[in-house]
Design an enzyme around this catalytic site. Structure first.
Site, short mmCIF file in Angstrom:
data_model
loop_
_atom_site.label_atom_id
_atom_site.label_comp_id
_atom_site.label_asym_id
_atom_site.label_seq_id
_atom_site.Cartn_x
_atom_site.Cartn_y
_atom_site.Cartn_z
N GLY A 96 41.68 61.70 15.07
CA GLY A 96 41.91 60.47 15.83
C GLY A 96 43.37 60.09 15.83
O GLY A 96 44.11 60.45 14.91
N HIS A 114 38.61 52.78 12.13
CA HIS A 114 39.95 53.19 11.70
C HIS A 114 40.96 53.05 12.86
O HIS A 114 42.04 52.48 12.68
CB HIS A 114 39.89 54.65 11.21
CG HIS A 114 41.19 55.20 10.72
ND1 HIS A 114 41.43 55.46 9.38
CD2 HIS A 114 42.33 55.54 11.36
CE1 HIS A 114 42.67 55.92 9.25
NE2 HIS A 114 43.23 55.99 10.44
N GLU A 115 40.57 53.54 14.05
CA GLU A 115 41.49 53.48 15.19
C GLU A 115 41.63 52.06 15.72
O GLU A 115 42.72 51.65 16.13
CB GLU A 115 41.04 54.43 16.31
CG GLU A 115 40.93 55.90 15.90
CD GLU A 115 42.17 56.45 15.18
OE1 GLU A 115 43.29 55.98 15.44
OE2 GLU A 115 42.01 57.34 14.33
N GLN A 154 50.48 54.63 16.56
CA GLN A 154 50.97 55.65 15.62
C GLN A 154 52.12 56.47 16.18
O GLN A 154 52.83 57.14 15.43
CB GLN A 154 49.83 56.60 15.22
CG GLN A 154 48.80 55.94 14.31
CD GLN A 154 47.73 56.92 13.91
OE1 GLN A 154 46.77 57.14 14.65
NE2 GLN A 154 47.90 57.55 12.76
N CYS A 195 44.76 59.39 6.85
CA CYS A 195 45.41 58.97 8.10
C CYS A 195 46.64 59.82 8.34
O CYS A 195 47.37 60.14 7.41
CB CYS A 195 45.80 57.50 7.98
SG CYS A 195 46.64 56.85 9.43
N LEU A 196 46.87 60.19 9.61
CA LEU A 196 48.04 60.99 9.94
C LEU A 196 49.34 60.23 9.65
O LEU A 196 50.39 60.85 9.51
CB LEU A 196 48.01 61.39 11.43
CG LEU A 196 46.88 62.34 11.84
CD1 LEU A 196 46.89 62.57 13.34
CD2 LEU A 196 46.99 63.67 11.10
N HIS A 220 44.17 50.35 13.73
CA HIS A 220 45.53 50.72 14.13
C HIS A 220 46.02 49.84 15.28
O HIS A 220 47.19 49.45 15.33
CB HIS A 220 45.60 52.19 14.58
CG HIS A 220 45.82 53.16 13.46
ND1 HIS A 220 46.85 53.04 12.56
CD2 HIS A 220 45.16 54.29 13.12
CE1 HIS A 220 46.80 54.06 11.70
NE2 HIS A 220 45.78 54.83 12.02
ZN LIG Z 1 45.11 56.49 11.05
#
Ligand SMILES: [Zn+2]
Length: 170
Positions: free
Chosen positions: A46, A135-136, A51, A93-94, A139
């Protein structure tokens, strides 16, 4: 443009809420294409526009990381229709590579929004997909999973990130 750099925890735009998309022209299409490419290259399941430093309410999710065409979800201006139950699983998370923690998330979540062309869509997620939705969505509100942690666990991660920053490794 292609693959875009992913912001890391502590970089300002990652921690600011995003605004609704109002135009579905070329620049949105380019953004969505870049987000998909960036997510697959990472690789991740995701990615939210915040991000990559774009303050718009757009996220992409593909739990198969591109292995199954048809599993890709592109959500624009999403909102929750419902959230039910709870699940406790490890999450990463990235924007915080190398860190994982157990986060409380809904077990089921229904999200409605628009697709990349502005058509309405409603998608129901269970388990991992419900977790990814939350999660998204976080963000898009400027919230990273680390912000959801409490007490010592959060302090430990934040302290380690600060140390990495000081040595130029973050
Ligand atoms: Zn994330």
């Amino acid at each position: 443009m292609g693959i875009r750099p992913i912001l890391r925890y502590g970089e300002r735009p990652l921690h600011e809420p995003a605004a609704d998309v109002t135009a579905f022209g070329d620049s949105l299409q380019q953004l969505v294409d870049d987000m998909i490419e960036t997510m697959y290259a990472a690789p991740g399941v995701g990615l939210a526009a915040t991000q990559i430093g774009v303050p718009l309410r757009v996220f992409v999710i593909d739990l198969t990381v591109g292995r199954n065409t048809g599993e890709l979800i592109v959500m624009v201006n999403p909102s929750f229709v419902s959230r039910e139950g709870t699940q406790l699983e490890e999450e990463g998370c990235l924007s915080a590579p190398g860190f994982n923690a157990t986060v409380v998330r809904p077990r089921q979540a229904v999200v409605k929004g628009l697709d990349r062309h502005g058509q309405e869509q409603t998608i129901e997620g269970k388990d991992l997909l419900a977790r990814a939705f939350q999660h998204e969505m976080d963000h898009l509100d400027g919230v990273v999973f680390i912000d959801r942690l409490r007490g010592i666990k959060r302090e430990m991660i934040v302290r380690k990130i600060q140390k990495l920053k000081k040595t130029g490794k973050w």
